[in-house]
Write an enzyme that holds these catalytic residues in place. Structure first.
Site, short mmCIF file in Angstrom:
data_model
loop_
_atom_site.label_atom_id
_atom_site.label_comp_id
_atom_site.label_asym_id
_atom_site.label_seq_id
_atom_site.Cartn_x
_atom_site.Cartn_y
_atom_site.Cartn_z
CG ASN A 80 -3.06 4.10 0.60
OD1 ASN A 80 -4.25 4.17 0.83
ND2 ASN A 80 -2.41 2.96 0.46
CD GLU A 82 -3.10 3.80 -6.17
OE1 GLU A 82 -3.04 5.02 -6.26
OE2 GLU A 82 -2.69 3.17 -5.16
CB SER A 92 -0.96 -0.01 1.19
OG SER A 92 -0.33 -0.44 2.35
N1 CAA Z 1 -16.21 -9.17 0.76
C1 CAA Z 1 -17.11 -9.31 -0.23
N2 CAA Z 1 -18.20 -8.53 -0.38
C2 CAA Z 1 -18.38 -7.59 0.55
C3 CAA Z 1 -17.49 -7.38 1.61
C4 CAA Z 1 -16.36 -8.23 1.70
N3 CAA Z 1 -15.45 -8.10 2.66
N4 CAA Z 1 -17.95 -6.35 2.37
C5 CAA Z 1 -19.10 -5.93 1.79
N5 CAA Z 1 -19.36 -6.67 0.69
C6 CAA Z 1 -20.47 -6.50 -0.24
C7 CAA Z 1 -21.77 -6.96 0.40
O1 CAA Z 1 -21.96 -8.34 0.20
C8 CAA Z 1 -22.79 -6.12 -0.35
O2 CAA Z 1 -23.09 -6.71 -1.59
P1 CAA Z 1 -24.56 -6.52 -2.28
O3 CAA Z 1 -24.73 -5.07 -2.51
O4 CAA Z 1 -24.48 -7.31 -3.54
O5 CAA Z 1 -25.53 -7.05 -1.30
C9 CAA Z 1 -22.05 -4.80 -0.62
O6 CAA Z 1 -20.67 -5.11 -0.52
C10 CAA Z 1 -22.41 -3.74 0.38
O7 CAA Z 1 -22.15 -4.27 1.68
P2 CAA Z 1 -23.03 -4.01 2.98
O8 CAA Z 1 -24.47 -3.79 2.56
O9 CAA Z 1 -22.77 -5.08 3.97
O10 CAA Z 1 -22.42 -2.74 3.64
P3 CAA Z 1 -22.18 -1.32 3.05
O11 CAA Z 1 -23.21 -0.92 2.05
O12 CAA Z 1 -21.97 -0.50 4.26
O13 CAA Z 1 -20.80 -1.48 2.26
C11 CAA Z 1 -18.46 -1.34 2.16
C12 CAA Z 1 -19.64 -1.93 2.89
C13 CAA Z 1 -18.42 -1.91 0.74
C14 CAA Z 1 -17.22 -1.75 2.91
C15 CAA Z 1 -18.66 0.22 2.08
O14 CAA Z 1 -18.87 0.71 3.38
C16 CAA Z 1 -17.46 0.93 1.49
O15 CAA Z 1 -17.33 1.02 0.27
N6 CAA Z 1 -16.61 1.48 2.36
C17 CAA Z 1 -15.39 2.19 1.93
C18 CAA Z 1 -14.32 1.20 1.64
C19 CAA Z 1 -13.06 1.86 1.21
O16 CAA Z 1 -12.91 3.07 1.18
N7 CAA Z 1 -12.08 1.03 0.88
C20 CAA Z 1 -10.76 1.49 0.53
C21 CAA Z 1 -9.86 1.33 1.71
S1 CAA Z 1 -8.25 1.94 1.37
C22 CAA Z 1 -7.43 0.63 0.76
O17 CAA Z 1 -7.87 -0.48 0.70
C23 CAA Z 1 -6.06 0.93 0.27
C24 CAA Z 1 -4.98 0.75 1.24
O18 CAA Z 1 -3.87 0.44 0.81
C25 CAA Z 1 -5.13 1.04 2.66
#
Ligand code: CAA
Length: 275
Positions: free
Chosen positions: A182, A144, A111
C-alpha cells in the site's frame, strides 16, 4: 473475524485449502450474506470447470457460522478482517486474547495499521502477526506477512506456511506505515484523484492511461472503487501521519467523496456508479 469482502474471501480460500473455518461478525445476517456470496463464488468455479462439485461441497461444509466470539477459543489461528479502525481492532483483539487458548495465533488483515500497536492490546505480542491479503482474495496471489516488534520467528513461519497452504505467495515485510504494497499503490491512486480533480483527464481516460499504457488490469480509479474509497483514505492518512511527508497528503476530492458516502462498489457509487 469479519464477514466483509476481505473476510469472506479469506474464509472461502481457507476452506478450499482444507482448513475448518468459523466465520464471525457482529450480526448473524452478515455471516449468512457472506456464506451466500461464498456459495455463489464456488458455484461459478464449478461452472467454469475450475472446481469439482465434490470439492465445492467439501469446502462449503468446512465453513461454519460463528456468531459467538467464544468459538475463537478453540482456534489455532484467528484472522481478523473487521473495519479499518484502530480502536475497533484493539478492542476486538483484547477480547480475543481473553477468549483464546494460549496456543492460538492472532493475525490481522489490516491494510496499514501498525502490527506492533495492535499486538500491544494483547498479552501475546509474540504470537501476533500481520497477514495482509489482497482483493479479490480468491484471485490475488500475494500475502504480506508483517512482523511486529515482538512477533516470534515461529509465528512468522506458521503464518507463511498457512499462506502457502492457501496457495498464496507470502512475502515478509517489516512493520512500517502502509507495509510495502500500500505504500506503493496508494500514492498512485491518490495521484489519479489529483489528476481527476485538476481536470487533467476524465475518470475513464485516467484509467485507460494506466490500463493501456502500463498494462494494469484495471485503472487506479476503478481500483479505488474496488478497494473502497474510505479504506483508500484511511491508508493515506496512516502514510501521511507515519512519514510526515506531504507527498502522502490525501487528495481533497477523495476526502469529499468519502464525506458524501461515495465509497465505491460497496455503496453502489464511487468514482463510477454500479448497479
Ligand atoms: N472473487 C472470486 N473470483 C473473482 C472475483 C471475486 N471477487 N473477481 C474476479 N474473479 C475471477 C473471475 O471469476 C475470473 O476467473 P476465470 O479467469 O477463472 O474466469 C477472473 O477472476 C478474472 O475476472 P473477470 O474476467 O471477471 O474480470 P477481469 O479479468 O477484469 O479481472 C480482477 C478482475 C481480477 C479484479 C482484475 O481486474 C484485477 O486483477 N484487478 C486488480 C486488482 C488489484 O489490484 N487488487 C489489489 C487491490 S489492493 C489491496 O487489496 C490491498 C489493500 O489493502 C487495499
Amino acid at each position: 473475524m469479519g464477514a466483509g469482502q476481505m473476510g469472506t474471501g479469506i474464509a472461502q480460500v481457507a476452506a478450499q485449502s482444507g482448513f475448518t473455518v468459523h466465520l464471525n461478525d457482529v450480526s448473524p445476517s452478515l455471516i449468512e450474506k457472506a456464506l451466500g456470496a461464498i456459495r455463489g463464488n464456488l458455484d461459478r468455479a464449478v461452472e467454469k470447470g475450475r472446481l469439482s462439485a465434490e470439492a465445492r461441497e467439501a469446502a462449503a461444509a468446512r465453513i461454519e457460522p460463528a456468531p459467538d466470539l467464544a468459538t475463537a477459543g478453540g482456534a489455532d489461528l484467528v484472522v481478523e478482517a473487521i473495519v479499518e479502525n484502530v480502536e475497533a481492532k484493539k478492542g476486538l483483539f483484547a477480547r480475543l486474547d481473553a477468549a483464546c487458548g494460549p496456543h492460538t495465533l492472532l493475525a490481522t488483515n489490516t491494510s496499514s495499521i501498525s502490527i506492533t500497536e495492535l499486538a500491544a492490546s494483547t498479552k501475546r505480542p509474540d504470537r501476533f502477526v500481520g497477514m495482509h491479503f489482497f482483493n479479490p482474495v480468491p484471485v490475488m496471489k500475494l500475502v504480506e506477512i508483517i512482523r511486529g516488534i515482538a512477533t516470534s520467528q515461529e509465528t512468522v513461519e506458521t503464518a507463511k506456511s498457512v499462506a502457502l497452504k492457501m496457495e498464496k505467495t507470502p512475502v515478509e515485510v517489516q512493520d512500517s506505515p502502509g507495509f510495502a504494497g500500500n505504500r506503493m499503490l496508494l500514492p498512485m491512486i491518490n495521484e489519479a484523484f489529483y489528476c481527476l480533480m485538476e481536470g487533467v483527464a476524465s475518470a475513464e481516460d485516467i484509467d485507460t492511461v494506466m490500463k493501456l499504457g502500463m498494462n494494469h488490469p484495471m485503472g487506479p480509479l476503478a481500483l479505488a472503487d474496488l478497494i473502497g474509497l474510505d479504506t483508500c483514505l484511511s491508508i493515506l492518512e496512516v502514510l501521511n501521519a507515519g512519514f510526515g511527508d506531504p507527498k502522502y497528503r490525501p487528495c481533497p476530492l477523495l476526502r469529499k467523496m468519502v464525506k458524501a458516502g461515495y465509497l465505491g462498489r460497496k455503496t453502489g457509487r464511487g468514482v463510477y456508479t454500479y448497479q
